[in-house]
Design a protein around this motif. Structure first.
Motif, short mmCIF file in Angstrom:
data_model
loop_
_atom_site.label_atom_id
_atom_site.label_comp_id
_atom_site.label_asym_id
_atom_site.label_seq_id
_atom_site.Cartn_x
_atom_site.Cartn_y
_atom_site.Cartn_z
N LEU A 47 -96.40 -34.63 1.11
CA LEU A 47 -96.22 -33.54 2.06
C LEU A 47 -95.12 -33.85 3.07
CD1 LEU A 47 -99.90 -32.42 2.74
CD2 LEU A 47 -98.33 -31.74 0.93
N THR A 48 -95.05 -35.09 3.49
CA THR A 48 -93.98 -35.49 4.40
C THR A 48 -92.62 -35.34 3.72
OG1 THR A 48 -95.44 -37.04 5.55
CG2 THR A 48 -93.07 -37.39 5.79
N ALA A 49 -92.54 -35.81 2.48
CA ALA A 49 -91.28 -35.69 1.74
C ALA A 49 -90.89 -34.23 1.55
CB ALA A 49 -91.41 -36.37 0.38
N ALA A 50 -91.88 -33.34 1.35
CA ALA A 50 -91.59 -31.93 1.14
C ALA A 50 -90.95 -31.31 2.38
CB ALA A 50 -92.86 -31.17 0.77
N VAL A 51 -91.46 -31.64 3.57
CA VAL A 51 -90.88 -31.11 4.80
C VAL A 51 -89.43 -31.59 4.95
CG1 VAL A 51 -90.99 -31.09 7.32
CG2 VAL A 51 -93.08 -30.96 5.98
N VAL A 52 -89.22 -32.88 4.75
CA VAL A 52 -87.87 -33.44 4.90
C VAL A 52 -86.91 -32.81 3.91
CG1 VAL A 52 -86.51 -35.56 4.74
CG2 VAL A 52 -88.77 -35.60 5.82
N LEU A 53 -87.36 -32.62 2.69
CA LEU A 53 -86.49 -32.00 1.68
C LEU A 53 -86.18 -30.54 2.02
CD1 LEU A 53 -88.11 -33.51 -1.53
CD2 LEU A 53 -85.78 -33.94 -0.71
N GLY A 54 -87.16 -29.85 2.61
CA GLY A 54 -86.92 -28.48 3.03
C GLY A 54 -85.85 -28.41 4.11
N VAL A 55 -85.93 -29.32 5.08
CA VAL A 55 -84.92 -29.37 6.13
C VAL A 55 -83.55 -29.70 5.52
CG1 VAL A 55 -84.19 -30.58 8.22
CG2 VAL A 55 -86.60 -30.03 7.89
N ALA A 56 -83.53 -30.64 4.58
CA ALA A 56 -82.27 -31.02 3.94
C ALA A 56 -81.66 -29.85 3.17
CB ALA A 56 -82.50 -32.21 3.00
N ALA A 57 -82.52 -29.09 2.46
CA ALA A 57 -82.02 -27.96 1.69
C ALA A 57 -81.36 -26.92 2.59
CB ALA A 57 -83.16 -27.32 0.91
N ALA A 58 -81.88 -26.78 3.80
CA ALA A 58 -81.32 -25.79 4.73
C ALA A 58 -79.98 -26.21 5.29
CB ALA A 58 -82.30 -25.55 5.87
N HIS A 59 -79.56 -27.45 5.04
CA HIS A 59 -78.32 -27.94 5.64
C HIS A 59 -77.30 -28.46 4.61
CE1 HIS A 59 -81.17 -27.92 8.98
NE2 HIS A 59 -80.13 -27.75 9.75
N LEU A 60 -77.69 -28.56 3.35
CA LEU A 60 -76.73 -28.97 2.32
C LEU A 60 -75.75 -27.83 2.08
CD1 LEU A 60 -79.07 -30.77 -0.23
CD2 LEU A 60 -77.38 -31.83 1.29
N PRO A 61 -74.46 -28.11 2.04
CA PRO A 61 -73.45 -27.04 1.95
C PRO A 61 -73.69 -26.05 0.83
CG PRO A 61 -72.40 -29.14 2.42
CD PRO A 61 -73.85 -29.45 2.16
N ARG A 62 -74.04 -26.52 -0.36
CA ARG A 62 -74.17 -25.62 -1.50
C ARG A 62 -75.49 -24.86 -1.51
NH1 ARG A 62 -71.24 -28.15 -6.84
NH2 ARG A 62 -69.30 -28.77 -5.81
N LEU A 63 -76.49 -25.38 -0.83
CA LEU A 63 -77.79 -24.73 -0.81
C LEU A 63 -78.00 -23.86 0.42
CD1 LEU A 63 -80.39 -27.35 -2.14
CD2 LEU A 63 -79.76 -25.16 -3.16
N ALA A 308 -86.70 -23.59 7.16
CA ALA A 308 -86.39 -22.68 8.27
C ALA A 308 -85.87 -23.42 9.50
CB ALA A 308 -87.63 -21.87 8.64
N VAL A 309 -85.84 -24.73 9.46
CA VAL A 309 -85.37 -25.52 10.60
C VAL A 309 -83.85 -25.52 10.63
CG1 VAL A 309 -85.32 -27.82 11.64
CG2 VAL A 309 -87.42 -26.96 10.59
N ASP A 310 -83.28 -25.31 11.81
CA ASP A 310 -81.83 -25.36 11.99
C ASP A 310 -81.51 -26.47 12.99
OD1 ASP A 310 -79.17 -25.00 12.24
OD2 ASP A 310 -79.24 -22.92 12.89
N LEU A 311 -81.05 -27.59 12.49
CA LEU A 311 -80.78 -28.75 13.34
C LEU A 311 -79.58 -28.55 14.25
CD1 LEU A 311 -81.40 -31.64 10.78
CD2 LEU A 311 -82.97 -30.73 12.50
N ARG A 312 -78.74 -27.58 13.94
CA ARG A 312 -77.55 -27.39 14.75
C ARG A 312 -77.88 -26.91 16.16
NH1 ARG A 312 -74.27 -23.31 11.20
NH2 ARG A 312 -76.36 -22.38 11.30
N THR A 313 -79.02 -26.27 16.33
CA THR A 313 -79.41 -25.80 17.65
C THR A 313 -80.45 -26.69 18.30
OG1 THR A 313 -81.03 -24.36 16.60
CG2 THR A 313 -78.88 -23.40 17.10
N LEU A 314 -80.52 -27.92 17.82
CA LEU A 314 -81.50 -28.88 18.33
C LEU A 314 -81.38 -29.11 19.83
CD1 LEU A 314 -83.69 -31.04 17.76
CD2 LEU A 314 -81.84 -32.65 17.30
N THR A 315 -80.16 -29.12 20.34
CA THR A 315 -79.94 -29.46 21.75
C THR A 315 -80.55 -28.44 22.71
OG1 THR A 315 -77.80 -28.34 21.63
CG2 THR A 315 -77.83 -30.72 21.28
N ARG A 316 -80.85 -27.22 22.24
CA ARG A 316 -81.36 -26.20 23.15
C ARG A 316 -82.78 -26.50 23.64
NH1 ARG A 316 -79.24 -20.63 20.19
NH2 ARG A 316 -77.03 -21.21 20.19
N THR A 317 -83.63 -26.92 22.73
CA THR A 317 -85.01 -27.25 23.14
C THR A 317 -85.39 -28.66 22.71
OG1 THR A 317 -85.86 -26.28 21.09
CG2 THR A 317 -85.76 -24.85 23.02
N GLY A 318 -84.45 -29.39 22.14
CA GLY A 318 -84.77 -30.69 21.55
C GLY A 318 -85.38 -31.67 22.53
#
Length: 345
Positions: A47-63, A308-318
């Protein structure tokens, strides 16, 4: 940490099933990769790996473009509907005899830890000014059972997907850190193997993370950890019912309130699953199959939420989210440790 904003407004041809197909296929692929990661590195829960992979998929250029457009409906479906099904099957891991076996002292300790962590984290999150339902969702994740609790409370509350994704990311991160940190503290804190197991069960978030943490101290620790953890899982039903009641009261007596069930259907299913498990009628192969299905469903749901996580806006509430996460982690770990010491005499 904030979340994905861009979504496709135009439905795909072929109806809802066709619209969701791309996202569900991507979630299935993510689950398969997460399973492979867990097989290669058993210390990393699937389950931990699934969350991390989901975040990665949202940020990989081709995906990234696919995740934000054609795959979004299916990924959102996984994060909500499949989460409900996984929570129902989670009930088959708990029987009423398990709760009695803990003893009243441990049961009261777990109740105290969950209550204080839930209310304290919720209060602090609101004081920090976190947006939307993030304070409540993060509080539920820390107090009860990680991402599963976030999904359940979010469903009862009707929370925005972005709030749920941020909360899941935070709770998953801290739970993953616990796998590495807590075993290092067993000797320092003078805990026996059984005591360490109860501490892990009372303080670590997801069930898989509890198992990964407690197994470092052997079978005795693992057994105690799972029992205590399942006691926390049992508290999911009354907490979700309380949240649903709050939503219903908040909407008054109008039509909107009437559409909010006092006890969500998936919580009824969870309780029915607990009751079924308690009868002892289900054979071990059936329970094993249900457990495997539960892991797959929750992994797909967490992949969807992670995407659904967008790391680019992390600084706003990070910074505020990090402060809340660290404080909540300290509270649940400290209370659990004190509770274990008090109930070990």
């Amino acid at each position: 940490m904030a979340l994905l904003r861009e979504r496709s407004a135009a439905p795909a041809a072929g109806g809802p099933a066709a619209t969701r197909g791309h996202g569900l296929a991507l979630a299935a692929l993510g689950v398969a990769v997460a399973w492979g990661v867990h097989r290669v590195v058993p210390g990393v829960p699937m389950l931990t790996a699934a969350v991390v992979l989901g975040v990665a998929a949202a940020h990989l250029p081709r995906l990234r473009a696919v995740v934000r457009t054609t795959a979004r409906p299916g990924l959102s479906f996984a994060g909500k509907r499949l989460m409900r099904a996984g929570i129902v099957l989670l009930g088959l891991r708990l029987a009423f005899d398990d709760v009695r076996a803990l003893g009243w002292a441990t049961v009261l300790m777990v109740l105290g830890v969950v209550t204080v962590t839930l209310l304290g984290t919720w209060w602090l999150g609101r004081r920090l000014g976190l947006p939307g339902d993030q304070p409540l969702l993060i509080a539920a994740g820390y107090a009860v059972c990680g991402a599963s609790a976030i999904g359940a409370v979010g469903e009862a509350r009707g929370s925005d997907e972005r709030d749920a994704a941020t909360s899941v990311a935070l709770v998953t991160l801290c739970g993953t850190l616990a796998i590495a940190v807590l075993p290092l503290l067993q000797g320092v804190l003078g805990l026996s193997d059984a005591e360490f197991g109860r501490w892990a069960g009372a303080s670590v978030h997801d069930v898989g993370q509890v198992v990964a943490t407690a197994q470092t101290a052997g079978g005795a620790a693992l057994g105690e950890a799972v029992l205590v953890k399942l006691m926390r899982v049992a508290l999911l039903a009354p907490i979700v019912a309380a949240v649903a009641l709050g939503v219903r009261r908040g909407r008054g007596r109008g039509a909107g309130a009437a559409r909010v069930p006092l006890v969500p259907l998936f919580v009824v299913g969870f309780l029915a699953a607990v009751a079924l498990r308690s009868t002892g009628l289900l054979p071990a192969p059936a329970l094993d199959a249900a457990h495997a299905a539960q892991e797959l469903l929750l992994a797909a749901a967490l992949f969807g939420l992670g995407s659904a996580v967008d790391l680019r806006t992390l600084t706003r509430t990070g910074t505020r989210v990090a402060v809340l996460g660290l404080c909540a982690w300290a509270v649940v770990a400290g209370l659990s440790y004190a509770g274990v010491l008090l109930t070990s005499g």
